[in-house]
Design an enzyme around this catalytic site. Structure first.
Site, short mmCIF file in Angstrom:
data_model
loop_
_atom_site.label_atom_id
_atom_site.label_comp_id
_atom_site.label_asym_id
_atom_site.label_seq_id
_atom_site.Cartn_x
_atom_site.Cartn_y
_atom_site.Cartn_z
N HIS A 25 0.95 -55.32 18.18
CA HIS A 25 0.63 -54.72 16.89
C HIS A 25 0.35 -55.81 15.86
O HIS A 25 0.76 -56.95 16.03
CB HIS A 25 1.85 -53.98 16.32
CG HIS A 25 2.42 -52.91 17.17
ND1 HIS A 25 2.16 -51.59 16.95
CD2 HIS A 25 3.29 -52.96 18.22
CE1 HIS A 25 2.85 -50.85 17.83
NE2 HIS A 25 3.53 -51.66 18.61
N THR A 27 1.40 -56.12 11.64
CA THR A 27 2.33 -55.44 10.75
C THR A 27 1.61 -54.63 9.67
O THR A 27 2.12 -53.61 9.22
CB THR A 27 3.24 -56.46 10.04
OG1 THR A 27 2.40 -57.45 9.42
CG2 THR A 27 4.19 -57.12 11.03
N GLU A 90 5.29 -57.16 17.07
CA GLU A 90 4.52 -57.10 15.82
C GLU A 90 4.09 -58.52 15.44
O GLU A 90 4.90 -59.45 15.41
CB GLU A 90 5.39 -56.57 14.67
CG GLU A 90 5.73 -55.10 14.76
CD GLU A 90 4.64 -54.19 14.19
OE1 GLU A 90 3.62 -54.70 13.69
OE2 GLU A 90 4.83 -52.96 14.26
N ASP A 142 -4.78 -51.53 15.13
CA ASP A 142 -4.14 -52.82 15.34
C ASP A 142 -3.93 -53.12 16.83
O ASP A 142 -3.81 -52.19 17.61
CB ASP A 142 -2.80 -52.90 14.57
CG ASP A 142 -1.76 -51.89 15.02
OD1 ASP A 142 -2.07 -50.69 15.09
OD2 ASP A 142 -0.62 -52.30 15.31
ZN LIG Z 1 0.96 -50.86 15.36
#
Ligand SMILES: [Zn+2]
Length: 231
Positions: A25, A27, A90, A142
């Site tokens: 991901h 953030t 993340e 993302d």
């Molecule tokens: Zn995400």
């Protein structure tokens, strides 16, 4: 591997599935501090297992045995409870909302050994190293088109991006969607799924339109799996 700082989040529960997926991901917040505050806020009800700051600092928020709350409503290769089956990482980055920018070298340098260690310990299939956009195409973009999937592929930390040797046109969009579904994508929103596929496998053009190049790439990906070279 760099030192990991613990910053425990209360946002986790019990896994219902063994670990078999890794989700990357960004953030999407102004800085890492704000992201950590959110990922550890009991009100926010979100978390991830790790966060990698832009300067390369590694932060552990949730123990790997526990189910962190990073993927939301997601789907990958038949798995509907992606949080139960995955480890979430993340990457601090403002994201498309706050000024999306390339992931700096120190951040990648910290991510790669962490990733290698996790994939090795849990024997995660490389086809299950995915972006949030791959598992939630209609909701998420993302880690986005700047994320260097090519480098992960070259290092054996994700599937390699096939050098599309040919343009391949499917008979109709439905045939392409079905092939995408066979590879692992949720195709309920076909256009969003195509955009997610492009973002991951051919980020130079992300328009949600099926073209010959991504047709060739998808064909190669499925072929690699069918002949047992990828899993
Ligand atoms: Zn995400």
């Amino acid at each position: 591997m760099s030192e990991i700082i613990d910053c425990p989040s209360p946002n986790h529960d019990e896994r219902a599935l063994p670990i078999s997926v890794l989700v990357l991901h960004y953030t999407g917040m102004q800085d890492a501090e704000a992201a950590i505050a959110r990922l550890t806020d009991p009100e926010g009800r979100v978390s991830s297992h790790y966060l990698v700051a832009e300067d390369g600092q590694l932060v552990r928020l949730v123990a790997e045995e526990r189910r962190a709350w990073h993927a939301g409503k997601s789907f990958w290769r038949g798995i509907t409870d992606v949080n139960s089956a995955s480890i979430g990482i993340e990457l601090a980055n403002p994201g498309h909302e706050w000024g999306y920018r390339p992931f700096p070298e120190p951040q990648m340098d910290a991510l790669l050994p962490l990733l290698a260690d996790i994939l090795d310990r849990h024997d995660i299939p490389r086809a299950n190293v995915v972006g949030h956009s791959d598992v939630a195409p209609a909701r998420k973009v993302d880690p986005g088109e700047y994320f260097d999937w090519e480098r992960l592929g070259e290092l054996g930390l994700a599937l390699e991006i096939p050098a599309a040797k040919m343009n391949l046109f499917y008979d109709n969009p439905g045939a392409f969607y079905l092939a995408m579904e066979r590879f692992g994508y949720d195709i309920i929103d076909g256009r969003a799924a195509v955009a997610a596929f492009q973002r991951r496998w051919r980020p130079s053009i992300v328009d949600g339109e099926i073209d010959g190049e991504i047709g060739g790439i998808l064909f190669e990906l499925l072929l690699e799996r069918d002949i047992g070279r990828a899993r």
